[in-house]
Design a protein around this motif. Structure first.
Motif, short mmCIF file in Angstrom:
data_model
loop_
_atom_site.label_atom_id
_atom_site.label_comp_id
_atom_site.label_asym_id
_atom_site.label_seq_id
_atom_site.Cartn_x
_atom_site.Cartn_y
_atom_site.Cartn_z
N LEU A 11 -9.65 2.57 -3.20
CA LEU A 11 -9.24 2.36 -4.60
C LEU A 11 -9.94 3.35 -5.53
O LEU A 11 -9.31 3.93 -6.42
CB LEU A 11 -9.52 0.92 -5.03
CG LEU A 11 -8.68 -0.15 -4.31
CD1 LEU A 11 -9.14 -1.55 -4.71
CD2 LEU A 11 -7.19 0.01 -4.58
N VAL A 12 -11.24 3.53 -5.32
CA VAL A 12 -12.00 4.48 -6.14
C VAL A 12 -11.41 5.88 -5.96
O VAL A 12 -11.18 6.61 -6.92
CB VAL A 12 -13.51 4.48 -5.77
CG1 VAL A 12 -14.24 5.63 -6.45
CG2 VAL A 12 -14.15 3.14 -6.13
N LYS A 164 -2.68 -7.65 -5.38
CA LYS A 164 -1.68 -6.58 -5.49
C LYS A 164 -0.76 -6.82 -6.69
O LYS A 164 -0.55 -5.92 -7.50
CB LYS A 164 -0.85 -6.50 -4.20
CG LYS A 164 0.28 -5.49 -4.21
CD LYS A 164 -0.17 -4.12 -3.75
CE LYS A 164 1.00 -3.13 -3.67
NZ LYS A 164 0.54 -1.76 -3.37
N ALA A 165 -0.24 -8.06 -6.80
CA ALA A 165 0.65 -8.40 -7.92
C ALA A 165 -0.10 -8.31 -9.25
O ALA A 165 0.47 -7.85 -10.25
CB ALA A 165 1.22 -9.80 -7.72
N ALA A 166 -1.37 -8.72 -9.25
CA ALA A 166 -2.16 -8.66 -10.48
C ALA A 166 -2.37 -7.22 -10.92
O ALA A 166 -2.25 -6.89 -12.10
CB ALA A 166 -3.50 -9.36 -10.27
N LEU A 167 -2.66 -6.34 -9.97
CA LEU A 167 -2.85 -4.93 -10.30
C LEU A 167 -1.55 -4.30 -10.77
O LEU A 167 -1.54 -3.46 -11.67
CB LEU A 167 -3.42 -4.16 -9.10
CG LEU A 167 -4.91 -4.34 -8.86
CD1 LEU A 167 -5.33 -3.75 -7.51
CD2 LEU A 167 -5.73 -3.71 -9.99
N VAL A 212 -2.64 5.83 -16.02
CA VAL A 212 -2.56 6.63 -14.78
C VAL A 212 -3.43 6.02 -13.69
O VAL A 212 -2.98 5.81 -12.56
CB VAL A 212 -2.98 8.11 -15.05
CG1 VAL A 212 -3.23 8.85 -13.75
CG2 VAL A 212 -1.91 8.82 -15.87
N TRP A 213 -4.69 5.71 -14.01
CA TRP A 213 -5.56 5.20 -12.94
C TRP A 213 -5.26 3.75 -12.58
O TRP A 213 -5.45 3.34 -11.44
CB TRP A 213 -7.04 5.51 -13.14
CG TRP A 213 -7.77 4.99 -14.35
CD1 TRP A 213 -8.13 5.70 -15.45
CD2 TRP A 213 -8.31 3.66 -14.55
NE1 TRP A 213 -8.83 4.91 -16.34
CE2 TRP A 213 -8.97 3.67 -15.81
CE3 TRP A 213 -8.32 2.49 -13.80
CZ2 TRP A 213 -9.61 2.54 -16.33
CZ3 TRP A 213 -8.97 1.36 -14.32
CH2 TRP A 213 -9.59 1.39 -15.56
N PHE A 214 -4.71 2.97 -13.53
CA PHE A 214 -4.31 1.60 -13.16
C PHE A 214 -3.11 1.64 -12.19
O PHE A 214 -3.05 0.86 -11.24
CB PHE A 214 -3.96 0.76 -14.39
CG PHE A 214 -5.05 -0.21 -14.76
CD1 PHE A 214 -5.30 -1.33 -13.96
CD2 PHE A 214 -5.84 -0.01 -15.88
CE1 PHE A 214 -6.31 -2.24 -14.28
CE2 PHE A 214 -6.86 -0.90 -16.20
CZ PHE A 214 -7.09 -2.01 -15.41
N TYR A 221 -3.55 -0.34 -3.50
CA TYR A 221 -4.03 -1.62 -2.98
C TYR A 221 -3.22 -2.09 -1.77
O TYR A 221 -2.00 -2.10 -1.79
CB TYR A 221 -4.00 -2.72 -4.06
CG TYR A 221 -4.71 -3.96 -3.59
CD1 TYR A 221 -6.05 -4.16 -3.87
CD2 TYR A 221 -4.04 -4.89 -2.79
CE1 TYR A 221 -6.72 -5.27 -3.39
CE2 TYR A 221 -4.71 -6.00 -2.30
CZ TYR A 221 -6.04 -6.18 -2.61
OH TYR A 221 -6.70 -7.28 -2.11
N THR A 222 -3.93 -2.46 -0.74
CA THR A 222 -3.26 -3.07 0.42
C THR A 222 -4.04 -4.30 0.84
O THR A 222 -5.26 -4.33 0.79
CB THR A 222 -3.22 -2.11 1.63
OG1 THR A 222 -4.52 -1.54 1.80
CG2 THR A 222 -2.19 -1.01 1.44
#
Ligand code: ADP
Ligand code: MG
Ligand code: MG
Length: 223
Positions: A11-12, A164-167, A212-214, A221-222
């Motif tokens: 993610l980072v 995943k859905a939250a992100l 962009v980063w979100f 995310y997996t």
């Protein structure tokens, strides 16, 4: 252990790489809405974090946390952003991440602390509050706060649907938040010295960078 550091590392890396790729677009926007250095500043910040990630000196996972989230991860990322950046946004991100880390640490002391994405949402909210307090900006002033605040709210609201859905919800909210800055007048930062007419139709570069980063986080995310 490998499994617990793999996803945070991914993610980072995704977030930082997305900022490196978006540099020309962010530069274009800050050339219209500021002094033109937001793209290169954020790119340097992202490259600084990527260098430290490569050297494995980012604590991606800290064992025995009750929230399941590493507070030192946020603290060190903030420091490395600040180390690499040159403009205001490096210092502003440092404030955001440092305050988020402090909030995560405090959540650890709660009796039944929130977990994972819920804990991150609550902590980032406090980080944004600190950013507003120190930077003096509020929502609606054409800054990165206009993308961060809706993203964080969406993250908290959608936490029950899984990370995943939250992100994905957060990424969408950040994108809409950045879009909304196109018609806002700047009150803070260098953009406040630019004629309002010149900026109309261009989003705030800092808010765009947040979107962009979100998006990169949501895509990477997996489960
Ligand atoms: P500088 O204005 O010093 O050149 P950057 O170009 O690095 O800084 O970053 C500009 C971005 O920083 C803006 O697009 C805006 O999103 C954000 N910003 C500026 N001032 C503030 C503030 N007081 N609070 C929050 N964000 C801010
Ligand atoms: Mg600038
Ligand atoms: Mg500058």
């Amino acid at each position: 252990d490998d499994a617990k550091t793999k996803l945070p590392g991914l993610l980072v890396k995704a977030a930082c790489s997305s900022i490196v790729s978006a540099e020309p677009e962010i530069t274009r926007m800050d050339t219209i809405c500021g002094d033109g250095d937001c793209g290169t500043g954020l790119k340097r910040a992202a490259e600084s974090v990527l260098r430290h990630l490569e050297k494995e000196d980012i604590p991606l996972h800290t064992p025995d946390t009750k929230t399941g989230v590493s507070a030192p991860l946020f603290a060190t990322v903030g420091r490395y952003i600040n180390e690499g950046a040159e403009g205001s946004s490096g210092a502003l991100y440092n404030i955001l991440f440092t305050a988020t880390a402090a909030a995560l640490k405090r959540l650890e002391d709660e009796k039944s602390p929130p977990q994972g994405i819920r804990a991150i949402g609550m902590a980032v909210k406090e980080g944004i509050d600190k950013l507003c307090e120190i930077g003096g900006a509020q929502p609606g002033m054409r800054t990165m706060i206009d993308a961060l605040t809706p993203a964080c709210d969406a993250l908290a609201q959608a936490a029950g649907k899984g990370p995943k859905a939250a992100l994905e919800a957060a990424a969408k909210a950040a994108q809409e938040g950045a879009e909304a800055t196109k018609t806002m007048d700047a009150v803070k930062g260098r953009a406040s010295y630019i004629p309002a007419e010149q900026m109309k139709g261009t989003a705030d570069p800092g808010a765009y960078a947040v979107s962009v980063w979100f998006k990169a986080l949501a895509d990477a995310y997996t489960d």
